[in-house]
Design a protein around this motif. Sequence first.
Motif, PDB file in Angstrom:
ATOM      1  N   VAL A 512      -9.973  13.264   6.717  1.00 14.15           N
ATOM      2  CA  VAL A 512      -8.734  13.590   5.985  1.00 14.15           C
ATOM      3  C   VAL A 512      -8.952  13.304   4.495  1.00 14.15           C
ATOM      4  O   VAL A 512      -8.627  14.113   3.624  1.00 14.15           O
ATOM      5  CB  VAL A 512      -7.543  12.762   6.541  1.00 14.15           C
ATOM      6  N   LEU A 513      -9.555  12.176   4.206  1.00 13.50           N
ATOM      7  CA  LEU A 513      -9.813  11.816   2.802  1.00 13.50           C
ATOM      8  C   LEU A 513     -10.859  12.730   2.179  1.00 13.50           C
ATOM      9  O   LEU A 513     -10.854  12.978   0.967  1.00 13.50           O
ATOM     10  CB  LEU A 513     -10.260  10.345   2.704  1.00 13.50           C
ATOM     11  N   ASN A 514     -11.765  13.251   3.018  1.00 11.62           N
ATOM     12  CA  ASN A 514     -12.784  14.192   2.525  1.00 11.62           C
ATOM     13  C   ASN A 514     -12.227  15.585   2.294  1.00 11.62           C
ATOM     14  O   ASN A 514     -12.938  16.467   1.831  1.00 11.62           O
ATOM     15  CB  ASN A 514     -13.874  14.377   3.599  1.00 11.62           C
ATOM     16  N   GLY A 515     -11.000  15.796   2.753  1.00 12.33           N
ATOM     17  CA  GLY A 515     -10.415  17.136   2.667  1.00 12.33           C
ATOM     18  C   GLY A 515     -10.945  18.061   3.750  1.00 12.33           C
ATOM     19  O   GLY A 515     -10.753  19.282   3.696  1.00 12.33           O
ATOM     20  N   PRO A 519      -4.122  16.088   7.743  1.00 13.05           N
ATOM     21  CA  PRO A 519      -3.572  14.901   8.388  1.00 13.05           C
ATOM     22  C   PRO A 519      -2.700  15.268   9.577  1.00 13.05           C
ATOM     23  O   PRO A 519      -1.869  16.166   9.470  1.00 13.05           O
ATOM     24  CB  PRO A 519      -2.747  14.251   7.280  1.00 13.05           C
ATOM     25  N   ALA A 520      -2.936  14.612  10.678  1.00 14.12           N
ATOM     26  CA  ALA A 520      -2.124  14.903  11.854  1.00 14.12           C
ATOM     27  C   ALA A 520      -1.203  13.727  12.119  1.00 14.12           C
ATOM     28  O   ALA A 520      -1.674  12.601  12.292  1.00 14.12           O
ATOM     29  CB  ALA A 520      -3.042  15.134  13.052  1.00 14.12           C
ATOM     30  N   ASP A 521       0.071  13.998  12.120  1.00 16.50           N
ATOM     31  CA  ASP A 521       1.072  12.995  12.518  1.00 16.50           C
ATOM     32  C   ASP A 521       0.906  11.651  11.826  1.00 16.50           C
ATOM     33  O   ASP A 521       0.958  10.615  12.480  1.00 16.50           O
ATOM     34  CB  ASP A 521       0.994  12.741  14.038  1.00 16.50           C
ATOM     35  N   VAL A 530      -2.605   8.476   1.441  1.00 15.53           N
ATOM     36  CA  VAL A 530      -3.601   9.562   1.453  1.00 15.53           C
ATOM     37  C   VAL A 530      -3.329  10.497   0.271  1.00 15.53           C
ATOM     38  O   VAL A 530      -4.251  10.869  -0.468  1.00 15.53           O
ATOM     39  CB  VAL A 530      -3.542  10.338   2.795  1.00 15.53           C
ATOM     40  N   ASP A 531      -2.064  10.835   0.074  1.00 17.58           N
ATOM     41  CA  ASP A 531      -1.712  11.759  -1.020  1.00 17.58           C
ATOM     42  C   ASP A 531      -2.148  11.191  -2.365  1.00 17.58           C
ATOM     43  O   ASP A 531      -2.655  11.900  -3.226  1.00 17.58           O
ATOM     44  CB  ASP A 531      -0.200  12.014  -1.049  1.00 17.58           C
ATOM     45  N   TYR A 532      -1.946   9.906  -2.541  1.00 20.28           N
ATOM     46  CA  TYR A 532      -2.327   9.280  -3.810  1.00 20.28           C
ATOM     47  C   TYR A 532      -3.835   9.374  -4.020  1.00 20.28           C
ATOM     48  O   TYR A 532      -4.316   9.636  -5.128  1.00 20.28           O
ATOM     49  CB  TYR A 532      -1.885   7.812  -3.822  1.00 20.28           C
TER      50      TYR A 532
END
Length: 534
Positions: A512-515, A519-521, A530-532
Amino acid sequence: MSFETLAAHWADIQPRRIEDLFEDPKRAGAFSTQAENMLFDWSKTTLDDRAVTLLLDLAQKAGLTDRLEAMFSGEAINETEGRAVLHTALRASTARKIIVEGKDVIPGVQDSLKRMGDFAVRLRKGQVRTPSGGRFTDVVNIGIGGSDLGPAMAVRALSPYHDGPRVHFVSNVDGAHIADTLAGLNPADTLVIVASKTFTTIETMTNAETARKWIAAQVGEAAAGLHFVALSSNEEKTGEWGIARERVFGFEDWVGGRYSMWGPIGLSLMIAIGPDRFGDMLDGARAMDTHFRSAKGRDNMPLMLALVGLWHHQICGYPTRAVLPYDQRLVRLPAYLQQLEMESNGKRVAMDGTPLSVVSGPVVWGEPGTNGQHAFYQLIHQGTEIVPCEFMLAREGHEPELAHQHRLLAANCLAQSQALMVGRSVEVARDLMEKAGLKGDELERQAAHRVFPGNRPSTTLLYNKLTPRMLGQIVALYEHRVFVEGVILGINSFDQWGVELGKVLATALEPVLNGEASPADLDGSTQQLVDYLT
Ligand code: F6P
């Protein structure tokens, strides 16, 4: 006898002050345990004879003697993983036979020690050569948890005995750790030990890859393998990673990670101090094992260390304990003990899966004295929570020319336990303020800040000198303490399921951090974080 009986006894004796217990002139000796050139003084606690009797009965009732023999003889007492618990076999006498699954494990232990010894000696003599024919000047141990803390703590503790290549440790997956460690080293002269029982631990494998690239960039891919050694139980994975069999030092699944510094995981230490001194450390641990198996009641040091710990945490309800070595070279001991004690006894269910009826292990923390004195001792002396303190001090240091500093260190150590117990009354504080010229309300106000309630428990472990043998004794003492506490609590001190969930979630979050994954749930907070970051 039970925890309830002990709790009732504690309620009865709580109003009594520790220092008053010394009206008994024999108290210091009677509430202390001596063994193997060590003195464990537990007299500055609230324990009285009845409490000790009740605690010893509790240990008896928990089946300590049988459980202890079951451990030493190789029964599968790690029931959730179906494994024996045999770190004691790593330092056992060659005359012993310990049978696991129909096979004596001692010859294997001896073989492994011999292989380690041969390698360490050849490396120390410069006979294990770099691919270009030079000497390995530096060794980097890459491992984490039990594959780092034991050897890192011991290498630091035994620095006066170092006469081998320089040894460094990298554990954290934070690239800063490996970057800072490798910054001062030359890849061509560096041997990397990849220490991982499973050889799957993500932090270790990631750091090992980074080290391989760093070395390959200088010596080339083909030669890079000659810079690596593996300490692992997983032959398949070490092979896949390209480490030659003769460079792999294996061990059995009956050696738990945090109990593993006595065997191959201790290779970095053996390289630093040599096999003979490593052997002295094993001798010390074995002496403590023998003592633990044979000494009775109050004369058994690990047993008493455990019972004092149980008294303070489970009975008196003190939530933490501080380990305070007045021995700078034991700077990593508190971190080592955090894993040993908290990964072993920080559990919420009993061996049979039912919830524990009492609290499990305490938070363990600490720092060497006297540094702590100028930091957190304020809270220890005057805070509202009681922190049982476990002081440690050698009779002599390794610097005869600085003996006056050692005396000052010792004076500080003894003064702290004295101050914790005796405290300073409001009368004495008032007197001080009066002498300082204060009067009336201001005198009262200022005096209140200078009161030390005292009556705070501590123990002191004195030992002759921090030699390899003594370090072995000290570490084995703490290992057995953890064992006793675990048996009395009815838990499995040898598994560590509590570290798993975070690993699983980290593995899911990395893409998720690698793009690479959406992100699931995710919960709102984690999503925001994560957004930051992305
Ligand atoms: O995650 C906890 C743990 O399993 C510890 O118990 C162990 O000491 C550490 O990780 C390292 O494990 P390994 O030696 O398999 O890399």
